[in-house]
Design a protein around this motif. Structure first.
Motif, PDB file in Angstrom:
ATOM      1  N   SER A   2      58.066 -17.758  36.631  1.00 29.20           N
ATOM      2  CA  SER A   2      59.095 -17.233  37.212  1.00 29.20           C
ATOM      3  C   SER A   2      60.370 -17.154  36.273  1.00 29.20           C
ATOM      4  O   SER A   2      60.528 -17.769  35.376  1.00 29.20           O
ATOM      5  N   THR A   9      54.313 -16.176  39.204  1.00 29.39           N
ATOM      6  CA  THR A   9      53.108 -15.735  39.342  1.00 29.39           C
ATOM      7  C   THR A   9      52.468 -16.118  40.828  1.00 29.39           C
ATOM      8  O   THR A   9      51.814 -15.175  41.501  1.00 29.39           O
ATOM      9  N   PRO A 174      53.733  -7.771  39.128  1.00 31.70           N
ATOM     10  CA  PRO A 174      53.236  -8.491  38.181  1.00 31.70           C
ATOM     11  C   PRO A 174      53.781  -8.525  36.834  1.00 31.70           C
ATOM     12  O   PRO A 174      54.366  -7.402  36.605  1.00 31.70           O
ATOM     13  N   PRO A 175      53.752  -9.270  35.830  1.00 36.89           N
ATOM     14  CA  PRO A 175      54.452  -9.312  34.540  1.00 36.89           C
ATOM     15  C   PRO A 175      54.133  -8.052  33.818  1.00 36.89           C
ATOM     16  O   PRO A 175      55.026  -7.561  33.024  1.00 36.89           O
TER      17      PRO A 175
END
Length: 178
Positions: A2, A9, A174-175
């Motif tokens: 985070s 995640t 999501p990243p």
């Protein structure tokens, strides 16, 4: 992982997994009568297994949420929006846990068990319509309420993304999509 402006995640995976499972469970619940009668038992069982997954993952998500602070909302989000978001989130958690929790006795008082593949459970109760019918009504009404709240939640996130452009939606992506 985070960061100061996004969820970690674990929270992201739980959020999107639960959302997908809710859509599947709701879709199966709505369309169960459209399946051939010979499929009804299997479709009901999949609906139940998906619902149990929602219940377990929602409890895990709630525990995670209580032990991991969410990223702060942008300063541009007003007090009314912050309050509405807090209330909606609480209601979403309550319904994500309550709906499958009501579904379990509904199933059991229908005289049905659950087939987990490797083992099955039976119902300890005889078929009791005076119990399962009202439970079914509550289960269905609460499901519609959950879908309405989730739709409002999604629309608010989209509003923040495309109208306010304040990054609220990006916090839960999501990243690779931030």
């Amino acid at each position: 992982m985070s960061g100061p402006d996004h969820y970690g995640t674990v929270a992201v995976i739980l959020h999107w997994a639960i959302a997908l499972l809710i859509v599947i469970a709701f879709g199966l619940g709505l369309t169960i009568d459209a399946f051939p009668e010979s499929w009804t038992g299997a479709v009901v069982n999949v609906h139940v297994l998906v619902g149990l997954s929602v219940l377990v993952l929602s409890i895990v998500r709630l525990a995670w949420r209580l032990t991991h602070r969410p990223p702060p909302l942008p300063d541009t989000v007003g007090a009314l929006s912050r309050g509405a978001a807090a209330v909606i989130h609480v209601l979403l958690y309550v319904l994500m846990i309550l709906i499958p929790a009501i579904g379990i006795p509904t199933l059991l008082f229908r005289g049905r068990g659950i087939d987990f593949g490797l083992f099955q459970t039976g119902s300890p109760f005889a078929r009791t319509p005076e119990i399962f019918r009202p439970l079914t009504e509550v289960h269905e009404l609460a499901s519609y309420a959950l879908i309405a709240l989730a739709a409002g939640h999604a629309l608010a996130a989209l509003y923040h993304q495309f109208a306010d452009r304040d990054g609220v939606l990006r916090r839960m992506l999501p990243p690779a999509h931030r």
